[in-house]
Design an enzyme around this catalytic site. Structure first.
Site, PDB file in Angstrom:
ATOM      1  N   TYR A  75       0.853  -1.183   0.000  1.00 26.92           N
ATOM      2  CA  TYR A  75       0.000   0.000   0.000  1.00 26.92           C
ATOM      3  C   TYR A  75       0.890   1.234   0.000  1.00 26.92           C
ATOM      4  O   TYR A  75       1.831   1.325   0.788  1.00 26.92           O
ATOM      5  CB  TYR A  75      -0.898   0.012   1.236  1.00 26.92           C
ATOM      6  CG  TYR A  75      -1.784   1.241   1.356  1.00 26.92           C
ATOM      7  CD1 TYR A  75      -2.820   1.456   0.446  1.00 26.92           C
ATOM      8  CD2 TYR A  75      -1.577   2.180   2.361  1.00 26.92           C
ATOM      9  CE1 TYR A  75      -3.631   2.570   0.543  1.00 26.92           C
ATOM     10  CE2 TYR A  75      -2.396   3.307   2.469  1.00 26.92           C
ATOM     11  CZ  TYR A  75      -3.422   3.498   1.565  1.00 26.92           C
ATOM     12  OH  TYR A  75      -4.225   4.609   1.664  1.00 26.92           O
ATOM     13  N   ASP A  85       9.367   2.994  -0.101  1.00 29.82           N
ATOM     14  CA  ASP A  85       8.295   3.624   0.666  1.00 29.82           C
ATOM     15  C   ASP A  85       8.472   3.212   2.123  1.00 29.82           C
ATOM     16  O   ASP A  85       8.071   2.126   2.536  1.00 29.82           O
ATOM     17  CB  ASP A  85       6.933   3.192   0.121  1.00 29.82           C
ATOM     18  CG  ASP A  85       5.781   3.841   0.880  1.00 29.82           C
ATOM     19  OD1 ASP A  85       6.050   4.599   1.835  1.00 29.82           O
ATOM     20  OD2 ASP A  85       4.621   3.582   0.520  1.00 29.82           O
ATOM     21  N   LYS A 144       4.146   8.731   9.082  1.00 29.66           N
ATOM     22  CA  LYS A 144       3.900   8.063  10.372  1.00 29.66           C
ATOM     23  C   LYS A 144       4.853   8.515  11.493  1.00 29.66           C
ATOM     24  O   LYS A 144       4.661   9.603  12.021  1.00 29.66           O
ATOM     25  CB  LYS A 144       3.854   6.549  10.169  1.00 29.66           C
ATOM     26  CG  LYS A 144       2.689   6.184   9.224  1.00 29.66           C
ATOM     27  CD  LYS A 144       2.288   4.733   9.193  1.00 29.66           C
ATOM     28  CE  LYS A 144       0.971   4.569   8.461  1.00 29.66           C
ATOM     29  NZ  LYS A 144       1.019   4.028   7.134  1.00 29.66           N
TER      30      LYS A 144
HETATM   31  C1  LIG Z   1       0.405   4.507   5.811  1.00 30.92           C
HETATM   32  C2  LIG Z   1       1.160   4.316   4.572  1.00 30.92           C
HETATM   33  C3  LIG Z   1       1.043   5.200   3.480  1.00 30.92           C
HETATM   34  C4  LIG Z   1       0.029   6.302   3.435  1.00 30.92           C
HETATM   35  O1  LIG Z   1       0.242   7.257   4.422  1.00 30.92           O
HETATM   36  P1  LIG Z   1      -0.988   8.228   4.829  1.00 30.92           P
HETATM   37  O2  LIG Z   1      -0.355   9.175   5.797  1.00 30.92           O
HETATM   38  O3  LIG Z   1      -2.027   7.328   5.437  1.00 30.92           O
HETATM   39  O4  LIG Z   1      -1.466   8.892   3.609  1.00 30.92           O
HETATM   40  C5  LIG Z   1       1.875   5.024   2.397  1.00 30.92           C
HETATM   41  N1  LIG Z   1       2.783   4.027   2.377  1.00 30.92           N
HETATM   42  C6  LIG Z   1       2.917   3.155   3.397  1.00 30.92           C
HETATM   43  C7  LIG Z   1       3.948   2.083   3.319  1.00 30.92           C
HETATM   44  C8  LIG Z   1       2.095   3.260   4.518  1.00 30.92           C
HETATM   45  O5  LIG Z   1       2.210   2.365   5.499  1.00 30.92           O
END
Ligand SMILES: *Cc1c(COP(=O)(O)O)cnc(C)c1O
Length: 427
Positions: A143, A238, A266
């Protein structure tokens, strides 16, 4: 008698679609009524009915120093008293940018944004602008936020063109995304052989944490780096979840893999909306106002969010911080595994630094297909039994879990004991 949680959920459903502002909160996967939280302290959270839980979600990762850490709260209060936002540069943004670049050697330059979605979406645009190519490669089950081109997962064939996994994503946009199997180095090599000249970027979660937890194989990480270099594609790690979570230097430090671009979120916001993308200077130089790739944000680098992030990133640099975090996560996964084994339940678990995965399965999954074979019904029963006992796990079999530095060995032991009791009457 309806509880406050139930009443709030009922009212929320009238004005907020599904009663929630992000679908994973809705308990659709596990069933039942989502908890409305009223406060958190350290490793614990309290719901609207005043029930206390040991928290293994941590706001989906950010609360790595625990809820309401006094230094973080103080920094936020001090920043707020100086002004909630200016839409102009501040010294604290510079301090955060410097700290990010100091902690992560792959960051030569960084830009602050407000969410992980923004970071990944912007990194993709930047990679396309830099390479002059259109195609991106992602992996099934990863994701990367909810922008159009990333909301795509393949059917079962490895080399299919993307099918949108959300209505509203035009097929024409999804067609620019190639989706491969996670950990499939050979599949990646074949894709590059077939269409290497079209590929602007490969984006990957270096530890997949949005399909439960899937750890990367060494050969997969090496293939990502080598093939992107060979074919002139941008490797985007990511690390929105893994950054400052699996180690101080994220998964790139943990596994020793150098990305071209990194996305962060995060933990780096300490619980407030701060995120970032950055990496190679020659690529970052393509961003407006220096270059032709446009990206902007009214709230980017917001001083209150930056204060929370800065203070959190100062706290995680304490000596032994990540050793302790990893030890706690290990204590949890080993304790749960031993309890399940004692009662003959098909269950296994693993952790990477401060994140963990729990699986109702005989073996650890290494791909999306294997994650899907885990016993989801068993997880849902376990989730609700643990919730009743006061232990809050992510409300889905397809999410990773998190410990914080505020958890104690006694907290973890209590969670393991609760699971042992549940497993002892498991039929
Ligand atoms: C949570 C997450 C996102 C998206 O971040 P948001 O702040 O919810 O938009 C993108 N990539 C990874 C790997 C994530 O865990």
């Amino acid at each position: 008698m309806t509880s406050k949680n139930e009443s709030l959920f009922e009212q929320s459903q009238k004005v907020i679609p599904g009663g929630v502002n992000s679908p994973v909160r809705a308990f659709r996967s596990v069933g039942g009524t989502p908890l409305f939280f009223q406060r958190g302290q350290g490793a614990y959270v309290w719901d609207a009915d005043g029930k206390k839980y040991t928290d293994y979600v941590g706001s989906w990762g950010p609360m790595i120093v625990g809820h309401c850490h006094p230094q973080v709260v103080k920094a936020v209060q001090d920043a707020a008293a100086q002004g909630l936002g200016f839409g102009a540069p501040t010294a604290s943004e510079l301090e955060l940018a410097n700290l990010l670049c100091k902690i992560l050697p792959s960051l030569e330059m960084v830009r602050l944004v407000s969410s992980g979605t923004e970071a990944t979406m912007s990194a993709i645009r930047l990679a396309r602008g830099f390479t002059g190519r259109s195609r991106i490669v992602k992996f099934e089950g990863c994701y990367h936020g909810h922008s159009d081109g990333l909301l795509v997962k393949a059917g079962s064939g490895a080399l299919t063109f993307g099918q949108p996994s959300s209505s509203g994503v035009p097929a024409e946009i999804a067609a620019l995304t190639t989706v491969l199997d996670y950990n499939d180095a050979a599949g990646l090599e074949k894709t590059f052989a077939d269409m290497g000249k079209e590929i602007a970027a490969v984006i990957v979660e270096p530890v997949a944490g949005n399909m439960n937890l899937v750890a990367p194989k060494r050969e997969f990480l090496d293939a990502l780096r080598n093939l992107c270099t060979k074919h002139g594609a941008v490797l985007i790690l990511d690390e929105v979840m893994t950054g400052f979570r699996v180690s101080l230097q994220g998964a790139q430090g943990y596994y020793g893999i150098k990305p071209d671009l990194v996305t962060l979120g995060k933990v780096m916001g300490g619980g407030l909306p701060a995120a970032a993308f950055g990496g190679r200077r020659d690529i970052m130089n393509c961003l407006a106002p220096l270059g032709a790739v446009y990206q902007a944000g009214t709230l980017s680098g917001n001083p209150v969010a930056v204060a929370a992030g800065l203070t959190t990133l100062q706290l995680v640099q304490a000596p032994g911080f990540y050793d302790n975090l990893a030890k706690l996560a290990k204590q949890l996964t080993e304790g749960l595994t031993a309890a399940a084994k004692k009662h003959n339940i098909d269950f296994c678990a693993q952790s990477v630094g401060g994140m963990f995965g729990l699986y109702f399965s005989k073996t650890l999954p290494t791909s999306y297909a294997e994650v899907m074979k885990c016993d989801k019904e068993a997880f849902n029963r376990f989730f609700h039994a643990m919730l009743d006992a006061g232990h809050y796990l992510a409300p889905s079999a397809f999410e990773a879990g998190f410990v914080s530095a505020a958890h104690t060995e006694a907290d973890i032991a209590a969670t393991v004991a609760a699971a042992d009791k549940i497993f002892s009457v498991w039929q």
